[in-house]
Design an enzyme around this catalytic site. Structure first.
Site, PDB file in Angstrom:
ATOM      1  N   ASP A   1       3.439  -8.696   9.584  1.00  0.00           N
ATOM      2  CA  ASP A   1       4.114  -8.788   8.290  1.00  0.00           C
ATOM      3  C   ASP A   1       5.060  -7.598   8.102  1.00  0.00           C
ATOM      4  O   ASP A   1       6.138  -7.742   7.531  1.00  0.00           O
ATOM      5  CB  ASP A   1       3.046  -8.810   7.190  1.00  0.00           C
ATOM      6  CG  ASP A   1       3.601  -9.188   5.838  1.00  0.00           C
ATOM      7  OD1 ASP A   1       4.532 -10.005   5.787  1.00  0.00           O
ATOM      8  OD2 ASP A   1       3.097  -8.669   4.833  1.00  0.00           O
TER       9      ASP A   1
ATOM     10  N   CYS B   1       0.844  -1.202   0.000  1.00  0.00           N
ATOM     11  CA  CYS B   1       0.000   0.000   0.000  1.00  0.00           C
ATOM     12  C   CYS B   1       0.872   1.241   0.000  1.00  0.00           C
ATOM     13  O   CYS B   1       2.054   1.182   0.325  1.00  0.00           O
ATOM     14  CB  CYS B   1      -0.895  -0.006   1.222  1.00  0.00           C
ATOM     15  SG  CYS B   1      -2.072  -1.359   1.145  1.00  0.00           S
TER      16      CYS B   1
END
Ligand code: ADP
Ligand code: SF4
Length: 676
Positions: free
Chosen positions: A264, A30
């Site tokens: 993550d 993102c």
């Protein structure tokens, strides 16, 4: 010349019908630009391709309006109107010889769907995980058929845009295919619920649909969460091994990840390079298809080991590719010491949460490739014979000197202290922040390669001295000083007279007295880190903050929960929703942030982390002496985060000798919504 030990990283790898030219794979990430800043986004992805990443992917791209994750700006491929923006991304990536990948998403129960105002959907009826007070509806078999058709339509559009790799996304706890897979969300009693084979049915069907459409035009990747980190409540290794036995050979590529996004993308305060290895080890043996993993890898030796030892085929990266889009090229050219290593601060991630174009502490050009025309490696040559003095060797001074040096100007960088790095040198000594020292390390190495930049230490500069030299212009990068009087967000007038100065703590000095009250009205990392430091050193620490969360802004760097836990484990007493009103020999006077109700706690020492004053006296003195061409940069212009100081150093170097701009003009390009 490339180090032969790294040759393995430059082997081509077949992914279905496509060939990646090397093993460097920019996994989907993102960026706060998504569908709102399409040209900025395309230029950013193109720069990664130019820097040698063989596969460059989009962020998650919504396949349908029911997937809408409004509040964030992700990619969209709702209908044909979205295709041209994707073609632009693909063209930019192809222009540099890389493969373009698209991560299609249906958010399912993680949607907000507040913009389209439709009901969200999921395997079972549940509250949405996106944090809004709404539920998702349990899908009927007709809904499932619709979902498959929407995914197929998005695949067709992806092919139309020219993508080479199409993802089926079942990871990060963010997607409907994972929600079907995981017992956590799937209570269905039909053929899509119950046994793993049933829960995996939708994933298998969608992968098969995607393969059928992509055939020899594009490869199909599956991004899979291989452990939800929820113990028996979620997906874990045994089920993943069972799943791989069922569908391991189906897609053309496996992209394995662990936990949700906060794990993550763990910060360096909590995890080191390679932190997901224990979970992914051995998975590659369960498929003959190529595998990609991430782990904030910046060391080429480690990368080569990962490939050689059969853990992965591709070195996946989001943050290392943000901090250094040219990481692969640098390894290829044997310029490993030029790599700008990610420091694991998650300022890039924060931009996504704040819905602004991505930014990076280490790479000031990130997100600025199109709108400001900045490049991570290049800058235009000098346009005059100016001799530039940069005063102060913190992040902004180092960045300014480095880019001015690269432009070819004659530069002198003077630093009052014995070491360079300013605040990063000091803060890197705090618990968990050692990697932040890379901000200085990289720039020091680069400055050493620039014969036209002279660096002098232990040279505090005064206005009088500067006027005596023939420098024009002068950049003042002298940083900022923490206030001790309490003025900040909560207090608007000085209230404390006996606080132990934050800068003294940072310099390594310690107060006398055992009971310490840390008042954090800054709300980012420092108050929490200082509380942790002092607690570990044996002080009895109470952390007081008017916010309802400690280090509250770190929700944006996805560390807040871990910071809270770590402080509790370190024995810090947490007093949230509370302000420190006064501190004296009797202790600290506290007030409830809502009711104003007061109470006292025993305290010997107050540390007040609230606001900073810019150290800009030199600017005023130079101007008073008639020296006009002087400008404060970084914290001495406006105290902010390290990323802001680095950015300002770069901006200064870019702006030198640039044509004068109207002071009111927007200093970058932007795309404006087309009127209907
Ligand atoms: P920024 O984040 O804006 O780069 P820092 O506080 O990290 O700011 O760094 C400022 C640096 O400037 C420090 O290393 C400090 O020692 C140095 N400095 C401050 N005043 C002077 C001065 N008059 N002459 C030279 N160096 C100075
Ligand atoms: Fe790494 Fe921080 Fe840059 Fe993100 S912002 S890529 S974490 S250095």
């Amino acid at each position: 010349m490339r180090d032969p030990r790294h040759d393995i990283l430059f082997e081509p790898v077949q992914i279905g019908p496509k060939t990646a030219r090397n093993r460097f794979f920019q996994v989907p990430h993102c960026n706060g630009m998504g569908h709102r800043h399409p040209t900025s986004l395309a230029a950013m992805r193109g720069t990664k391709a130019e820097g040698g990443w063989a596969v460059v992917c989009t962020e998650e791209v919504e396949i349908h309006h029911t997937s809408g994750l409004d509040g964030a700006v992700e990619g969209r491929l709702w209908d044909d109107a979205d295709v041209p923006a994707h073609r632009r991304i693909v063209d930019e990536v192809h222009r540099h010889g890389s493969l373009a990948g698209i991560e299609l998403v249906h958010s399912g129960l993680n949607a907000t769907a507040t913009y389209p105002r439709v009901a969200a959907i999921g395997p079972s009826a549940r509250p949405l995980t996106s944090g809004i007070p709404a539920q998702g509806r349990a899908m009927t078999l007709d809904d499932i058929a619709d979902l498959r058709e929407w995914h197929r339509a998005a695949v067709r559009r992806s092919l139309d845009a020219g993508y080479d790799v199409v993802y089926v996304y079942a990871a990060h706890g963010l997607t409907i295919f994972q929600q079907f897979l995981s017992r956590r969300y799937n209570d269905r009693t039909d053929e899509y619920g119950g046994s793993l084979a049933n829960r995996a049915r939708l994933l298998r069907e969608v992968v098969e649909d995607t393969l059928e459409l992509c055939r020899d035009r594009a490869a199909v990747a599956v991004r899979l969460c291989v452990d939800e980190l929820l113990g028996d409540d979620g997906l874990q290794r045994a089920e993943i091994e069972e799943l791989m036995a069922m569908v391991g050979e189906l897609p053309d590529l496996w992209d394995f990840m662990v936990g949700e996004w906060d794990f993550d993308s763990s910060t360096s305060r909590f995890e080191q390079e390679g932190y997901i290895e224990p979970w992914v080890e051995g998975l590659k043996a369960l498929t003959t298809k190529p595998v990609v993993i991430i782990g904030r890898y910046t060391s080429p030796d480690t990368m080569a080991r990962l490939v050689r030892s059969g853990i992965t085929d591709f070195i996946g990266a989001a943050r290392p590719s943000i901090a250094d889009p040219f990481l692969p090229v640098k390894i290829e050219e044997g310029r490993v010491d030029d790599i700008r290593e990610c420091i694991g601060c998650n300022i890039c991630v924060a931009a996504d949460w704040m819905v602004v174009p991505i930014r990076c502490t280490q790479n000031a050009s990130m997100g600025e490739e199109w709108r400001r025309g900045w490049h991570p490696e290049r800058i235009r040559p000098k346009e005059s014979d100016a001799k530039v003095l940069v005063v102060g060797g913190g992040p902004s001074g180092l960045e300014a000197a480095m880019w001015l040096g690269r432009r070819g100007y004659e530069v002198v960088l003077t630093e009052a202290g014995r070491t360079l790095g300013g605040r990063v040198a000091r803060e890197a000594r705090l618990p968990g922040l050692s990697e932040w020292g890379r901000v200085a390390d990289h720039r020091l190495l680069q400055l050493a390669k620039l014969p036209n930049v002279l660096v002098t230490l232990e040279s505090p500069m005064s206005a009088e001295e500067i006027v005596g030299y023939d420098f024009t212009p002068v950049a003042v990068a002298t940083g900022a000083t923490w206030r001790s009087d309490g003025v900040g967000v909560w207090h608007h007038k000085p209230v404390f007279t006996d606080a132990f100065a934050v800068d003294e703590l940072l310099a390594g000095r310690r107060p006398t007295g055992k009971r310490v009250t840390v008042f954090d009205d800054d709300h980012y990392y420092l108050g929490g880190v200082l509380a942790e430091l002092l607690a570990r050193e044996g002080f009895d620490v109470t952390l007081v903050t008017p916010d309802s969360k400690v280090s509250s802004w770190t929700v944006n760097t996805m560390e807040q929960a871990r910071i809270h836990r770590r402080l509790v484990e370190a024995g810090v007493v947490l007093a949230t929703d509370t302000a420190v009103l006064a501190h004296d020999g009797d202790g600290a006077l506290l007030a409830d942030a809502y009711t104003g109700r007061e109470h006292r706690i025993a305290s010997d020492v107050l540390v007040s982390v609230t606001a900073r004053r810019p150290n800009d006296a030199l600017v005023g003195e130079l101007r008073a002496a008639g020296f006009a061409n002087v400008q404060a940069i970084g914290d001495s212009w406006n105290p902010g985060i390290i990323a802001d100081a680095v950015f300002d150093g770069r901006r200064y170097a870019e702006d030198l000798d640039a044509p004068a701009r109207d002071r009111g003009a927007t200093p970058f390009l932007r795309e404006v919504v087309r009127l209907a």
